[in-house]
Design a protein around this motif. Sequence first.
Motif, PDB file in Angstrom:
ATOM      1  N   ALA B  28      -9.643   9.141   8.856  1.00 21.63           N
ATOM      2  CA  ALA B  28      -9.117   7.689   9.179  1.00 21.63           C
ATOM      3  C   ALA B  28     -10.206   6.832   9.933  1.00 21.63           C
ATOM      4  CB  ALA B  28      -7.932   7.925   9.930  1.00 21.63           C
ATOM      5  N   VAL B  29     -10.739   7.331  10.983  1.00 20.04           N
ATOM      6  CA  VAL B  29     -11.658   6.648  11.708  1.00 20.04           C
ATOM      7  C   VAL B  29     -12.698   6.266  11.002  1.00 20.04           C
ATOM      8  CG1 VAL B  29     -13.224   6.714  13.721  1.00 20.04           C
ATOM      9  CG2 VAL B  29     -11.042   7.457  14.121  1.00 20.04           C
ATOM     10  N   GLY B  30     -13.102   7.187  10.167  1.00 24.48           N
ATOM     11  CA  GLY B  30     -14.360   6.897   9.064  1.00 24.48           C
ATOM     12  C   GLY B  30     -14.007   5.727   8.088  1.00 24.48           C
ATOM     13  N   TYR B  31     -12.984   5.735   7.697  1.00 27.26           N
ATOM     14  CA  TYR B  31     -12.429   4.804   6.772  1.00 27.26           C
ATOM     15  C   TYR B  31     -12.495   3.421   7.309  1.00 27.26           C
ATOM     16  CZ  TYR B  31     -10.688   7.191   2.555  1.00 27.26           C
ATOM     17  OH  TYR B  31     -10.629   7.951   1.419  1.00 27.26           O
ATOM     18  N   ILE B  32     -12.029   3.438   8.674  1.00 27.00           N
ATOM     19  CA  ILE B  32     -11.965   2.121   9.406  1.00 27.00           C
ATOM     20  C   ILE B  32     -13.314   1.615   9.827  1.00 27.00           C
ATOM     21  CG2 ILE B  32     -10.977   0.913  11.545  1.00 27.00           C
ATOM     22  CD1 ILE B  32      -8.744   3.122  11.387  1.00 27.00           C
ATOM     23  N   ALA B  33     -14.057   2.482  10.315  1.00 27.31           N
ATOM     24  CA  ALA B  33     -15.216   2.154  10.753  1.00 27.31           C
ATOM     25  C   ALA B  33     -16.268   1.800   9.927  1.00 27.31           C
ATOM     26  CB  ALA B  33     -15.711   3.232  12.001  1.00 27.31           C
ATOM     27  N   VAL B  34     -16.430   2.501   8.958  1.00 26.99           N
ATOM     28  CA  VAL B  34     -17.387   2.681   7.872  1.00 26.99           C
ATOM     29  C   VAL B  34     -17.195   1.665   6.566  1.00 26.99           C
ATOM     30  CG1 VAL B  34     -19.074   3.804   6.371  1.00 26.99           C
ATOM     31  CG2 VAL B  34     -18.403   4.618   8.424  1.00 26.99           C
ATOM     32  N   CYS B  35     -15.775   1.860   6.348  1.00 19.89           N
ATOM     33  CA  CYS B  35     -15.488   1.210   4.832  1.00 19.89           C
ATOM     34  C   CYS B  35     -14.647  -0.096   5.279  1.00 19.89           C
ATOM     35  CB  CYS B  35     -14.591   2.145   4.133  1.00 19.89           C
ATOM     36  SG  CYS B  35     -15.241   3.516   3.450  1.00 19.89           S
ATOM     37  N   GLY B  36     -14.156  -0.231   6.495  1.00 22.53           N
ATOM     38  CA  GLY B  36     -13.550  -1.676   6.787  1.00 22.53           C
ATOM     39  C   GLY B  36     -12.033  -1.512   6.418  1.00 22.53           C
ATOM     40  N   LEU B  37     -11.364  -0.628   6.205  1.00 25.23           N
ATOM     41  CA  LEU B  37     -10.021  -0.524   5.849  1.00 25.23           C
ATOM     42  C   LEU B  37      -8.991  -1.186   7.024  1.00 25.23           C
ATOM     43  CD1 LEU B  37     -10.633   1.015   3.479  1.00 25.23           C
ATOM     44  CD2 LEU B  37      -8.597   2.594   4.157  1.00 25.23           C
ATOM     45  N   ASP B  38      -8.196  -1.756   6.667  1.00 25.35           N
ATOM     46  CA  ASP B  38      -7.385  -2.325   7.721  1.00 25.35           C
ATOM     47  C   ASP B  38      -6.526  -1.189   8.491  1.00 25.35           C
ATOM     48  OD1 ASP B  38      -5.475  -3.920   9.096  1.00 25.35           O
ATOM     49  OD2 ASP B  38      -4.056  -4.004   7.532  1.00 25.35           O
ATOM     50  N   PRO B  39      -6.482  -1.019   9.679  1.00 29.56           N
ATOM     51  CA  PRO B  39      -5.679   0.095  10.390  1.00 29.56           C
ATOM     52  C   PRO B  39      -4.424   0.134  10.371  1.00 29.56           C
ATOM     53  CG  PRO B  39      -7.394  -1.259  11.870  1.00 29.56           C
ATOM     54  CD  PRO B  39      -7.506  -1.835  10.768  1.00 29.56           C
ATOM     55  N   CYS B  40      -3.886  -1.119  10.185  1.00 29.75           N
ATOM     56  CA  CYS B  40      -2.471  -1.558  10.326  1.00 29.75           C
ATOM     57  C   CYS B  40      -1.754  -0.957   9.084  1.00 29.75           C
ATOM     58  CB  CYS B  40      -2.179  -2.976  10.468  1.00 29.75           C
ATOM     59  SG  CYS B  40      -0.220  -3.345  10.190  1.00 29.75           S
ATOM     60  N   GLY B  41      -2.416  -1.364   7.956  1.00 27.86           N
ATOM     61  CA  GLY B  41      -1.968  -0.965   6.718  1.00 27.86           C
ATOM     62  C   GLY B  41      -2.215   0.734   6.458  1.00 27.86           C
ATOM     63  N   LEU B  42      -3.347   1.275   6.924  1.00 20.90           N
ATOM     64  CA  LEU B  42      -3.439   2.668   6.737  1.00 20.90           C
ATOM     65  C   LEU B  42      -2.527   3.393   7.592  1.00 20.90           C
ATOM     66  CD1 LEU B  42      -6.943   4.289   7.066  1.00 20.90           C
ATOM     67  CD2 LEU B  42      -5.282   4.906   8.493  1.00 20.90           C
ATOM     68  N   LEU B  43      -2.370   3.046   8.733  1.00 18.07           N
ATOM     69  CA  LEU B  43      -1.421   3.746   9.580  1.00 18.07           C
ATOM     70  C   LEU B  43       0.215   3.738   9.169  1.00 18.07           C
ATOM     71  CD1 LEU B  43      -3.247   3.123  13.176  1.00 18.07           C
ATOM     72  CD2 LEU B  43      -2.763   5.409  11.854  1.00 18.07           C
ATOM     73  N   VAL B  44       0.383   2.411   8.903  1.00 18.02           N
ATOM     74  CA  VAL B  44       1.916   2.047   8.677  1.00 18.02           C
ATOM     75  C   VAL B  44       2.178   2.956   7.280  1.00 18.02           C
ATOM     76  CG1 VAL B  44       3.591   0.201   7.888  1.00 18.02           C
ATOM     77  CG2 VAL B  44       2.159  -0.103   9.820  1.00 18.02           C
ATOM     78  N   MET B  45       1.364   2.763   6.467  1.00 22.20           N
ATOM     79  CA  MET B  45       1.694   3.403   5.068  1.00 22.20           C
ATOM     80  C   MET B  45       1.608   5.277   5.193  1.00 22.20           C
ATOM     81  SD  MET B  45       2.262   1.197   2.952  1.00 22.20           S
ATOM     82  CE  MET B  45       2.685  -0.050   4.139  1.00 22.20           C
ATOM     83  N   MET B  46       0.713   5.334   6.026  1.00 20.30           N
ATOM     84  CA  MET B  46       0.777   6.840   6.192  1.00 20.30           C
ATOM     85  C   MET B  46       2.087   7.297   6.833  1.00 20.30           C
ATOM     86  SD  MET B  46      -2.173   8.945   7.158  1.00 20.30           S
ATOM     87  CE  MET B  46      -1.915  10.873   7.408  1.00 20.30           C
ATOM     88  N   GLY B  47       2.659   6.448   8.049  1.00 18.71           N
ATOM     89  CA  GLY B  47       3.900   6.778   8.504  1.00 18.71           C
ATOM     90  C   GLY B  47       4.912   6.739   7.749  1.00 18.71           C
ATOM     91  N   ILE B  48       5.140   5.796   6.751  1.00 18.64           N
ATOM     92  CA  ILE B  48       6.138   5.694   5.882  1.00 18.64           C
ATOM     93  C   ILE B  48       6.115   7.046   5.018  1.00 18.64           C
ATOM     94  CG2 ILE B  48       7.009   4.470   3.764  1.00 18.64           C
ATOM     95  CD1 ILE B  48       6.016   1.998   5.229  1.00 18.64           C
ATOM     96  N   ALA B  49       4.757   7.422   4.379  1.00 12.18           N
ATOM     97  CA  ALA B  49       4.611   8.531   3.814  1.00 12.18           C
ATOM     98  C   ALA B  49       5.242   9.798   4.531  1.00 12.18           C
ATOM     99  CB  ALA B  49       3.121   8.780   3.309  1.00 12.18           C
ATOM    100  N   ASN B  50       4.885   9.960   5.738  1.00 14.38           N
ATOM    101  CA  ASN B  50       5.549  10.977   6.622  1.00 14.38           C
ATOM    102  C   ASN B  50       7.013  11.004   6.692  1.00 14.38           C
ATOM    103  OD1 ASN B  50       3.879  13.217   7.685  1.00 14.38           O
ATOM    104  ND2 ASN B  50       2.601  11.263   8.418  1.00 14.38           N
TER     105      ASN B  50
END
Lengths: 61, 320
Positions: B28-50
Amino acid sequence: MLFLVGLELVKFVRDIKWSLDIIPLSVTVISAVFTNMAVGFAAGIIADRLVAFYSRGRQRA
Amino acid sequence: MVKIKSFEFSLRELAGSMGDFGTLFPLAVGYIAVCGLDPCGLLVMMGIANIVTGIVYRLPMPIEPMKVLAVVAIAAHWTPSMVYASGFAMGVVWLLFGLTNVIGFIAKNTPLSVVRGIQIALGVLLAVPAVTMIQGSWALGIISILLIILFRDSRWAPAAVVLMLMGLVIMYFRGDLAGLGGLGLTLPMPMLFSAKDIFTTFVDGGLAQIPLTATNAVIATAALISQYFPDKPVTERKLAINMGVMNLAFPFFGGMPLCHGCGGLAGQYYFGARTGGANIIEGVIEICLGLLRPPGSYSSFRASPRRSSAPCCFWWAWSS
């Protein structure tokens, strides 16, 4: 944590019938560790089929 | 402890929910730091999936990044739209595999020895880098292992919670928590991607991801569920359809490509997860982290390698 979870997964080796299953299991583990899961999976299936073919041949003989 | 029907909400379930953080944080950190993914979308979608997965299965069911795609994306510096497109492509593949029951056919024809071999290989692949990573800090590594052994079955101070608190204390004394500031509310933004991105990322990473997901996330996970929870079996088909639906929807709101995982399930179970409550707890934590993150807390990963040591500290705790 990762280390102990790794050990947790390895304990499932207990379910194996050692005489017949050890070859495909070993082939799967070695191929997966040294290449990747996909290769390990394919190599394990091939090894299993070869063992089954060999044991059928021996039973006929 | 709170119990609602078959869901349990306790310190042990909280500890269990942390059992698969090791597969989440670094990628997740690699996606955010290197690919520039939005942390909010990444974490919230992961949370909803869980949360959804916990409610549907009523079991601990890990939600993890797809590893081949993550490694390729981070190594090749994919843009965010390429990452989202790759997730969508995987959604199409797994929904098709589930609906046509191709995955059921593969699972049915996979011998037990090969399934066990995959599980053992995963165990080796998790344990070996853990030993490598604690080299140079053996004392802390051994202390962590002793803490896990001592507190693993504790109801009041479960091992994973103790280790995470220890990680936070270490981060505090290293100054990694300084300058985070107050909390700010952010919301996931809608994301779009092109058909060209879907095709390119599928060829570059998606094809290689399929066999790994079939073995680790579907066949080995279903086998492990039947061992841990023999009275609550989950079919390979259901796992595939679940992954398909998740990955078809979440990329449009900033979610990374997600799958289940045998290693994550073993981690959750080892540290105390026994009900879907663990997934719900993890989901709530991730949604809170995504929505209420301190301003600049994630963008600092890109700017400062020292900030990146914060999640690595969590990762270190997990890896030992």
